[in-house]
Scaffold this active site. Structure first.
Site, mmCIF file in Angstrom:
data_model
loop_
_atom_site.group_PDB
_atom_site.id
_atom_site.type_symbol
_atom_site.label_atom_id
_atom_site.label_comp_id
_atom_site.label_asym_id
_atom_site.label_seq_id
_atom_site.Cartn_x
_atom_site.Cartn_y
_atom_site.Cartn_z
ATOM 1 N N VAL A 1 0.694 -1.379 -0.081
ATOM 2 C CA VAL A 1 0.003 -0.283 0.276
ATOM 3 C C VAL A 1 0.451 1.025 -0.134
ATOM 4 O O VAL A 1 1.792 1.689 0.289
ATOM 5 C CB VAL A 1 -0.638 -0.005 1.162
ATOM 6 C CG1 VAL A 1 -1.399 0.723 1.641
ATOM 7 C CG2 VAL A 1 -1.759 -1.226 1.241
ATOM 8 N N TYR B 1 -0.051 -8.333 10.146
ATOM 9 C CA TYR B 1 -0.946 -9.899 9.778
ATOM 10 C C TYR B 1 -1.018 -10.785 10.878
ATOM 11 O O TYR B 1 -2.283 -11.317 10.310
ATOM 12 C CB TYR B 1 0.585 -10.811 9.271
ATOM 13 C CG TYR B 1 0.625 -10.204 7.673
ATOM 14 C CD1 TYR B 1 -0.255 -10.015 6.510
ATOM 15 C CD2 TYR B 1 2.073 -9.447 6.802
ATOM 16 C CE1 TYR B 1 -0.170 -9.779 5.307
ATOM 17 C CE2 TYR B 1 2.586 -9.113 5.957
ATOM 18 C CZ TYR B 1 1.904 -9.507 5.004
ATOM 19 O OH TYR B 1 1.936 -8.878 4.184
#
Length: 159
Positions: A96, A140
């Site tokens: 991103v 994550y």
């Protein structure tokens, strides 16, 4: 900010190359990028693609610096697990753009990847993360990813 996620197509190749270069810069290995428009077209957009790319774009009509440009991407391909006797997905890259992180863009890319895995009867999604990427590791773990500390990534660079 509302985000839309879709599969990339050949018209996205210039933007995809930009994102790949930004990802390599982020990873500290800009010299590693060997991708070209021709190679991406042949490997991602042929009759038998070797991988797929999801692009995240702003769904807002407000003009901004990145209006119409992808804010992030996830590249993946299918794998197979003999233990599960099922296919799986390998998340190769998730990126991103700086300035757009922590806005759920990565989470939306992962959710689309999860949906793709379910649609293809995949037993799991695997990926690697650099041990020095603390923000990535936190992300994550937040989405339910489990760090496997008893395995190492292996590579043959010139098979």
């Amino acid at each position: 900010m509302p985000i839309s996620v879709r599969l990339a197509n050949t018209s996205d190749i210039p933007n995809l190359l930009t994102l790949i270069r930004l990802k390599a810069d982020f990873d500290g290995c800009p010299q590693s990028v060997k991708a070209t428009a021709e190679k991406l077209e042949a490997t991602l957009f042929s009759d038998h693609p070797m991988g797929y790319v999801l692009l995240a774009k702003s769904a807002s009509t407000q003009a901004s610096e990145y209006s119409g440009l992808p804010l992030g991407f996830a590249s993946y391909h299918f794998i197979y697990s003999t233990f599960l006797a099922q296919p799986g997905l390998w998340l190769d890259d998730l990126f991103v753009r700086e300035g757009h992180r922590n806005q759920s863009i990565g989470a939306q890319l992962i959710q689309t990847l999860r949906d793709t895995a379910k649609q293809n009867n995949c037993g799991r999604i695997d990926w690697s993360v650099d041990v020095n990427n603390a923000a990535g590791i936190r992300f994550y773990e937040r989405i339910g990813g489990q760090l496997r500390k008893n395995v190492h990534l292996c590579r043959l660079s010139q098979p």
